[in-house]
Design a protein around this motif. Sequence first.
Motif, PDB file in Angstrom:
ATOM      1  N   ARG A 175       0.882  -1.222  -0.035  1.00 62.52           N
ATOM      2  CA  ARG A 175      -0.097   0.032  -0.022  1.00 62.52           C
ATOM      3  C   ARG A 175       0.881   1.339   0.113  1.00 62.52           C
ATOM      4  NH1 ARG A 175      -5.394   1.426   1.903  1.00 62.52           N
ATOM      5  NH2 ARG A 175      -5.771   3.511   2.153  1.00 62.52           N
ATOM      6  N   ALA A 176       0.673   2.226  -0.952  1.00 62.29           N
ATOM      7  CA  ALA A 176       1.402   3.381  -0.932  1.00 62.29           C
ATOM      8  C   ALA A 176       0.545   4.459  -0.954  1.00 62.29           C
ATOM      9  CB  ALA A 176       2.268   3.551  -2.264  1.00 62.29           C
ATOM     10  N   ALA A 177       0.915   5.735  -0.481  1.00 60.98           N
ATOM     11  CA  ALA A 177       0.160   7.030  -0.254  1.00 60.98           C
ATOM     12  C   ALA A 177       0.214   7.571  -1.754  1.00 60.98           C
ATOM     13  CB  ALA A 177       0.968   7.871   0.407  1.00 60.98           C
ATOM     14  N   VAL A 178       1.360   7.658  -2.398  1.00 61.00           N
ATOM     15  CA  VAL A 178       1.274   8.182  -3.853  1.00 61.00           C
ATOM     16  C   VAL A 178       2.157   7.238  -4.723  1.00 61.00           C
ATOM     17  CG1 VAL A 178       1.834  10.035  -5.436  1.00 61.00           C
ATOM     18  CG2 VAL A 178       1.166  10.363  -3.023  1.00 61.00           C
ATOM     19  N   ALA A 179       1.803   6.820  -5.861  1.00 61.17           N
ATOM     20  CA  ALA A 179       2.299   6.167  -6.773  1.00 61.17           C
ATOM     21  C   ALA A 179       2.225   6.758  -8.175  1.00 61.17           C
ATOM     22  CB  ALA A 179       1.981   4.709  -7.029  1.00 61.17           C
ATOM     23  N   ASP A 180       3.430   6.831  -8.975  1.00 61.38           N
ATOM     24  CA  ASP A 180       3.072   7.333 -10.536  1.00 61.38           C
ATOM     25  C   ASP A 180       2.770   6.082 -11.343  1.00 61.38           C
ATOM     26  OD1 ASP A 180       5.496   6.224 -11.417  1.00 61.38           O
ATOM     27  OD2 ASP A 180       6.433   8.091 -11.051  1.00 61.38           O
ATOM     28  N   ARG A 181       2.390   6.573 -12.555  1.00 62.73           N
ATOM     29  CA  ARG A 181       2.010   5.549 -13.538  1.00 62.73           C
ATOM     30  C   ARG A 181       3.176   4.634 -13.832  1.00 62.73           C
ATOM     31  NH1 ARG A 181      -2.646   5.527 -15.716  1.00 62.73           N
ATOM     32  NH2 ARG A 181      -4.337   7.247 -15.164  1.00 62.73           N
ATOM     33  N   ALA A 182       4.463   4.919 -13.529  1.00 66.61           N
ATOM     34  CA  ALA A 182       5.576   4.227 -13.815  1.00 66.61           C
ATOM     35  C   ALA A 182       5.992   3.087 -12.589  1.00 66.61           C
ATOM     36  CB  ALA A 182       6.717   4.865 -14.240  1.00 66.61           C
ATOM     37  N   GLY A 183       5.272   3.245 -11.482  1.00 63.84           N
ATOM     38  CA  GLY A 183       5.379   2.581 -10.469  1.00 63.84           C
ATOM     39  C   GLY A 183       6.154   3.147  -9.163  1.00 63.84           C
ATOM     40  N   ASN A 184       6.760   4.261  -9.484  1.00 65.57           N
ATOM     41  CA  ASN A 184       7.544   4.824  -8.462  1.00 65.57           C
ATOM     42  C   ASN A 184       6.610   5.080  -7.112  1.00 65.57           C
ATOM     43  OD1 ASN A 184      10.144   5.075  -9.655  1.00 65.57           O
ATOM     44  ND2 ASN A 184       8.841   6.299 -11.066  1.00 65.57           N
ATOM     45  N   CYS A 185       6.962   4.956  -5.936  1.00 64.09           N
ATOM     46  CA  CYS A 185       6.145   4.742  -4.801  1.00 64.09           C
ATOM     47  C   CYS A 185       6.551   5.983  -3.748  1.00 64.09           C
ATOM     48  CB  CYS A 185       5.703   3.604  -4.331  1.00 64.09           C
ATOM     49  SG  CYS A 185       4.647   2.600  -5.252  1.00 64.09           S
ATOM     50  N   VAL A 186       5.700   6.591  -3.147  1.00 61.97           N
ATOM     51  CA  VAL A 186       5.868   7.069  -1.697  1.00 61.97           C
ATOM     52  C   VAL A 186       5.000   6.543  -0.586  1.00 61.97           C
ATOM     53  CG1 VAL A 186       5.870   9.646  -0.628  1.00 61.97           C
ATOM     54  CG2 VAL A 186       6.472   9.349  -3.097  1.00 61.97           C
ATOM     55  N   ALA A 209      -2.803   2.383  -4.420  1.00 64.36           N
ATOM     56  CA  ALA A 209      -2.182   3.817  -4.094  1.00 64.36           C
ATOM     57  C   ALA A 209      -3.454   4.478  -3.869  1.00 64.36           C
ATOM     58  CB  ALA A 209      -1.276   4.260  -5.325  1.00 64.36           C
ATOM     59  N   GLU A 210      -3.228   5.389  -2.936  1.00 67.10           N
ATOM     60  CA  GLU A 210      -4.268   6.286  -2.393  1.00 67.10           C
ATOM     61  C   GLU A 210      -4.326   7.282  -3.445  1.00 67.10           C
ATOM     62  OE1 GLU A 210      -3.382   7.765   1.643  1.00 67.10           O
ATOM     63  OE2 GLU A 210      -3.090   5.513   2.359  1.00 67.10           O
ATOM     64  N   ARG A 211      -3.288   7.633  -4.170  1.00 65.37           N
ATOM     65  CA  ARG A 211      -3.276   8.596  -5.289  1.00 65.37           C
ATOM     66  C   ARG A 211      -2.376   8.257  -6.293  1.00 65.37           C
ATOM     67  NH1 ARG A 211      -1.159  14.033  -5.925  1.00 65.37           N
ATOM     68  NH2 ARG A 211       0.142  13.695  -3.815  1.00 65.37           N
ATOM     69  N   VAL A 212      -2.832   8.373  -7.520  1.00 62.27           N
ATOM     70  CA  VAL A 212      -1.781   8.357  -8.786  1.00 62.27           C
ATOM     71  C   VAL A 212      -1.761   9.372  -9.609  1.00 62.27           C
ATOM     72  CG1 VAL A 212      -1.617   6.695 -10.963  1.00 62.27           C
ATOM     73  CG2 VAL A 212      -2.507   5.673  -8.869  1.00 62.27           C
ATOM     74  N   VAL A 213      -0.397   9.622  -9.837  1.00 64.14           N
ATOM     75  CA  VAL A 213      -0.030  10.688 -10.554  1.00 64.14           C
ATOM     76  C   VAL A 213       0.801  10.275 -11.806  1.00 64.14           C
ATOM     77  CG1 VAL A 213       0.086  12.105  -8.391  1.00 64.14           C
ATOM     78  CG2 VAL A 213       2.178  11.080  -9.289  1.00 64.14           C
ATOM     79  N   GLU A 214       0.940  11.437 -12.651  1.00 71.29           N
ATOM     80  CA  GLU A 214       1.746  11.119 -13.792  1.00 71.29           C
ATOM     81  C   GLU A 214       3.257  10.851 -13.728  1.00 71.29           C
ATOM     82  OE1 GLU A 214       0.145  10.716 -16.726  1.00 71.29           O
ATOM     83  OE2 GLU A 214      -1.443  10.943 -15.703  1.00 71.29           O
ATOM     84  N   ALA A 215       3.669   9.957 -14.379  1.00 71.28           N
ATOM     85  CA  ALA A 215       5.241   9.818 -14.327  1.00 71.28           C
ATOM     86  C   ALA A 215       5.991  11.019 -14.460  1.00 71.28           C
ATOM     87  CB  ALA A 215       5.836   8.832 -15.551  1.00 71.28           C
ATOM     88  N   ASP A 217       5.876  13.146 -11.809  1.00 69.97           N
ATOM     89  CA  ASP A 217       5.320  14.172 -10.899  1.00 69.97           C
ATOM     90  C   ASP A 217       5.945  14.065  -9.571  1.00 69.97           C
ATOM     91  OD1 ASP A 217       3.767  15.179 -12.837  1.00 69.97           O
ATOM     92  OD2 ASP A 217       1.911  14.324 -12.063  1.00 69.97           O
ATOM     93  N   ILE A 218       6.534  12.913  -9.320  1.00 70.19           N
ATOM     94  CA  ILE A 218       7.283  12.534  -7.937  1.00 70.19           C
ATOM     95  C   ILE A 218       8.679  12.830  -8.379  1.00 70.19           C
ATOM     96  CG2 ILE A 218       7.824  10.928  -6.287  1.00 70.19           C
ATOM     97  CD1 ILE A 218       5.372   9.390  -6.963  1.00 70.19           C
ATOM     98  N   ARG A 219       9.062  14.002  -7.487  1.00 65.67           N
ATOM     99  CA  ARG A 219      10.829  14.248  -7.511  1.00 65.67           C
ATOM    100  C   ARG A 219      11.560  12.869  -7.356  1.00 65.67           C
ATOM    101  NH1 ARG A 219      11.263  19.181  -3.748  1.00 65.67           N
ATOM    102  NH2 ARG A 219      13.512  18.602  -4.211  1.00 65.67           N
ATOM    103  N   PRO A 220      12.422  12.848  -7.937  1.00 69.61           N
ATOM    104  CA  PRO A 220      13.330  11.622  -7.759  1.00 69.61           C
ATOM    105  C   PRO A 220      13.751  11.474  -6.502  1.00 69.61           C
ATOM    106  CG  PRO A 220      14.099  12.657  -9.639  1.00 69.61           C
ATOM    107  CD  PRO A 220      13.223  13.339  -8.915  1.00 69.61           C
ATOM    108  N   ASP A 221      14.040  12.289  -5.625  1.00 64.86           N
ATOM    109  CA  ASP A 221      14.687  12.365  -4.288  1.00 64.86           C
ATOM    110  C   ASP A 221      13.523  12.242  -3.130  1.00 64.86           C
ATOM    111  OD1 ASP A 221      13.692  14.789  -4.387  1.00 64.86           O
ATOM    112  OD2 ASP A 221      15.165  15.964  -3.512  1.00 64.86           O
ATOM    113  N   GLU A 222      12.267  11.879  -3.684  1.00 64.02           N
ATOM    114  CA  GLU A 222      11.047  11.707  -2.924  1.00 64.02           C
ATOM    115  C   GLU A 222      10.603  10.214  -2.948  1.00 64.02           C
ATOM    116  OE1 GLU A 222       8.454  14.629  -4.466  1.00 64.02           O
ATOM    117  OE2 GLU A 222       9.168  16.154  -3.076  1.00 64.02           O
ATOM    118  N   VAL A 223      11.248   9.681  -4.003  1.00 59.30           N
ATOM    119  CA  VAL A 223      10.694   8.349  -4.326  1.00 59.30           C
ATOM    120  C   VAL A 223      11.396   7.537  -3.293  1.00 59.30           C
ATOM    121  CG1 VAL A 223      11.059   6.288  -5.842  1.00 59.30           C
ATOM    122  CG2 VAL A 223      10.511   8.711  -6.717  1.00 59.30           C
ATOM    123  N   HIS A 224      10.443   6.790  -2.451  1.00 57.60           N
ATOM    124  CA  HIS A 224      10.981   5.524  -1.525  1.00 57.60           C
ATOM    125  C   HIS A 224      11.000   4.319  -2.069  1.00 57.60           C
ATOM    126  CE1 HIS A 224       8.515   8.126   1.747  1.00 57.60           C
ATOM    127  NE2 HIS A 224       9.838   8.687   1.687  1.00 57.60           N
TER     128      HIS A 224
END
Length: 263
Positions: A175-186, A209-215, A217-224
Motif C-alpha cells: 500500500r502506497a500513499a502516492v504512486a506514479d504510472r511508472a510504479g514509483n512510490c511514496v 495507491a491512495e493517489r496516482v500521478v503522472e510519471a 510528478d514525483i521528484r526523484p529524491d522523494e521516491v521511497h
Amino acid sequence: MSVDKVVATAAEAVADVADGSSLAVGGFGLSGIPWFLIEALLEQGAADLEVVSNNCGVDGAGLGLLLEAQRISRVIASYVGENKEFARQYLAGELTVELTPQGTLAERLRAGGAGVGAFFTPTGVGTLVSEGGLPWRYHPDGTVAIASPAKETRDFRGVEMVLEEAIVTDVALVRAAVADRAGNCVFHAAARNFNPAAAMAGRLTIVEAERVVEAGDIRPDEVHLPGVFVQRVVELTPEQAARKDIEKRTTRGKRPAATVGAS
C-alpha cells in the motif's frame, strides 16, 4: 515514453495469483496494509498460500480474513499477537508458522529484492533461532510436528553470527500513499514500515495507491520505492483511500479532581 503500470481494479490486479503462491505483504498491524488487494484476493479464491508479513492482520481484518477462510497454509512472521484465530490455527496444528526476529525478517525481504542470497547477523545467536527447535507446526495433540533446523554460525571479528537466507516471493502486495504510472512510490509516515522491503521481495509486485500521478510528478529524491520493483498499480477511490482502521482505540476521560488535603 514510460510504461503505464496502472490496472483498472484490484480484482484484475490479483486475477492470476495461483493456488500455492508465496506472498510478501506490507504493513505493520493494520498500518499501511493493502486492504483492497487482500479483499480482492479473498474474493478471487486462491488457496494454500504462503504469507510473509510482520504479522497476520487481526481477527476480521487484513490478512485475518484469509486466515479465517483457511486460505493460508504457512506464515513467516515476527508476531502472532492481536489475532486469536492465528494463534488458534497455529496451536491446533492447522498452520505452519516460522517465527523470525522482526529486523531479520525485514532484512531477509530486502536482501531478496537486492539479489543477496543470504547474510550473517548476530540477532538470534545462542537461542532457538540459531540452534533450532522452534516449533513451526504442531500436531493436534500439542506435540511438535515440525521444528526449525539449526543454522550455520560463524565468528566475525570476535562476534558470533547466524546465517539467514533471503526471501523472494511469487507476489508482493503493498500500500502506497502516492504512486506514479511508472510504479514509483511514496509511503506516508509509519505506513512505510514493511512495504518497501515486501515490494522488493516480490517477483510480481502489486501496489494499491491512495493517489496516482503522472510519471515525473514525483521528484526523484522523494521516491521511497523505485518503479523497477513494481509491475502493477491500482488507484483507490477517495472513499477507499480514506479507510484506515486501527487495531485499538484508547481514550482517556477527565482526570478526577484533586482532593484537598490528600497526602
